[in-house]
Scaffold this active site. Sequence first.
Site, mmCIF file in Angstrom:
data_model
loop_
_atom_site.group_PDB
_atom_site.id
_atom_site.type_symbol
_atom_site.label_atom_id
_atom_site.label_comp_id
_atom_site.label_asym_id
_atom_site.label_seq_id
_atom_site.Cartn_x
_atom_site.Cartn_y
_atom_site.Cartn_z
ATOM 1 N N HIS A 55 0.828 -1.212 0.000
ATOM 2 C CA HIS A 55 0.000 0.000 0.000
ATOM 3 C C HIS A 55 0.863 1.264 0.000
ATOM 4 O O HIS A 55 0.503 2.279 0.607
ATOM 5 C CB HIS A 55 -0.952 0.011 1.191
ATOM 6 C CG HIS A 55 -1.939 -1.119 1.200
ATOM 7 N ND1 HIS A 55 -3.113 -1.093 0.465
ATOM 8 C CD2 HIS A 55 -1.921 -2.320 1.836
ATOM 9 C CE1 HIS A 55 -3.776 -2.222 0.660
ATOM 10 N NE2 HIS A 55 -3.077 -2.976 1.480
ATOM 11 N N ASN A 127 -10.238 -3.048 1.800
ATOM 12 C CA ASN A 127 -9.865 -2.984 0.389
ATOM 13 C C ASN A 127 -11.109 -2.696 -0.449
ATOM 14 O O ASN A 127 -12.222 -2.609 0.086
ATOM 15 C CB ASN A 127 -9.238 -4.309 -0.071
ATOM 16 C CG ASN A 127 -7.810 -4.480 0.409
ATOM 17 O OD1 ASN A 127 -7.067 -3.516 0.560
ATOM 18 N ND2 ASN A 127 -7.416 -5.725 0.639
ATOM 19 N N TYR A 337 0.245 -4.585 11.551
ATOM 20 C CA TYR A 337 0.074 -3.179 11.164
ATOM 21 C C TYR A 337 0.699 -2.207 12.165
ATOM 22 O O TYR A 337 1.493 -1.341 11.775
ATOM 23 C CB TYR A 337 -1.405 -2.880 10.927
ATOM 24 C CG TYR A 337 -1.825 -3.239 9.516
ATOM 25 C CD1 TYR A 337 -2.235 -2.272 8.618
ATOM 26 C CD2 TYR A 337 -1.789 -4.557 9.065
ATOM 27 C CE1 TYR A 337 -2.604 -2.591 7.318
ATOM 28 C CE2 TYR A 337 -2.147 -4.892 7.774
ATOM 29 C CZ TYR A 337 -2.554 -3.903 6.907
ATOM 30 O OH TYR A 337 -2.896 -4.232 5.624
#
Length: 482
Positions: A55, A127, A337
């Site tokens: 990303h 997404n 993350y």
Amino acid sequence: MSNRPISTDDAGIPAPSDEHSLSVGPNGPLLLQDHYLIQKMAHFNRERVPERVVHAKGGGAHGVLRITEDVSQFTKAKLFQQGKETPLFLRFSTVAGELGSADTARDPRGFAIKFYTEDGNYDIVGNNTPIFFIRDPQKFSDFIHSQKRRADNHLRDHNMQWDFWTLSPESAHQVTFLMTDRGTPASWRHMHGFGSHTFLWYNAAGEKYWIKYHFKTDQGIRNLTADQAADLAAGDPDHHIRDLYDAIKAGDHPSWTVNVQIMPFEAAADYRFNPFDLTKVWPHSDYPEIPIGTLTLNRNPGNYFAEVEQAAFEPSNLVPGIDTSPDKMLQGRLFSYPDTHRYRIGPNYNQLPINAPASPVNSYNFDGPMTVRNPQDPVYAPNSVDGPVADPARYAGSEYEVAGEIIRSASRLHAEDDDYAQPRALWENVLSGTDRAHLVANIAGHASAPEVTADMKKRVVEYWSNIHKDLGQGVSQGLGLS
């Protein structure tokens, strides 16, 4: 005297010159004592943080979530109560490409939202597809490596992409979606968003439900053909960033209808598909989408780096009324993350304005690089000097029982679990004749890259034949195979 502000260094000291370094005479060598030059050069050398591994390329905007329906019977989360308005930041992105890559490349798109709620930040890191390529995080880094670059020549390689996909049949649903024209959306404004994972909602009475998030574009779906995407990649590689920015600047604020699918907690155990499998959807015939509100983007970032590049989303940001599920990919992302942000931006990334919550922060974490907050004593818990204390009652209802062996294993199959059934339904029941023709052409074009071997092309045909014989036959013909 001009009304323009006086330029300064980073400490606020007036700058001696915007154009000239300090030297010994007009033509002489420069002096190390020119602190302003040294500060400018040293800061310039450190302007970039490491780009995201996935990303990396993206854009975003600020907006608001408005809840129009009463869902208090399903969740006590304050941001989802009827009439509530919550400010947010949404970042769109491609997945595999680097920072300089083209916006219109064939790729899933990230759809990551940070809600600044009164109970702290809530992040939905989704997404533009309701599914993903894999269902176990053990394979995630390998999957991304297969989509990135080779070790020897540093080139992206379609052969290694197909090598991974054909050896991972669970990828079939997502790869089918990717190879349709939805793999090349015309803009971020003209695509849906999905939370993708299954989450837990619980209400004030402690009743539990499994849910999925859907963000349906109010602008309508618009996609690019492979040729159109390639033309834009060459002519305007920043097309999606430009489109979103220009639309909001012109007052054309894009919006999405927010829907949820809701499954009773007890129904998950014997549901016909594994409801926590990220490669599967819940058919709407079983659990229809329920509209609950709208999401609108209405303000562009003032500074791309500070707001888009430093925005840090993490599915572990959960507020009372919402919790995780046994989705293995979600479980892996809960660690991955925030750990990425600690490495990429620093341990105090949540103190940056774009990531800082709107609610008070009373954390016992302190110090570390780039600290902005200055917590006072006490700096430990438990304590007897009136420091902040936790309130476990806020999370009452999130508990549920799990049991089993400690084991490395695929998930237990449900009655209709099959890696090819849902992509087959997509081919048979959803795609139009034109969609099917484009799907076949896109697959054949991708698998016709010069590095794709003859043996790999046979595996590609077998992969698609497992979904539907007509699809496999079309790909075979497109690849020039008998």
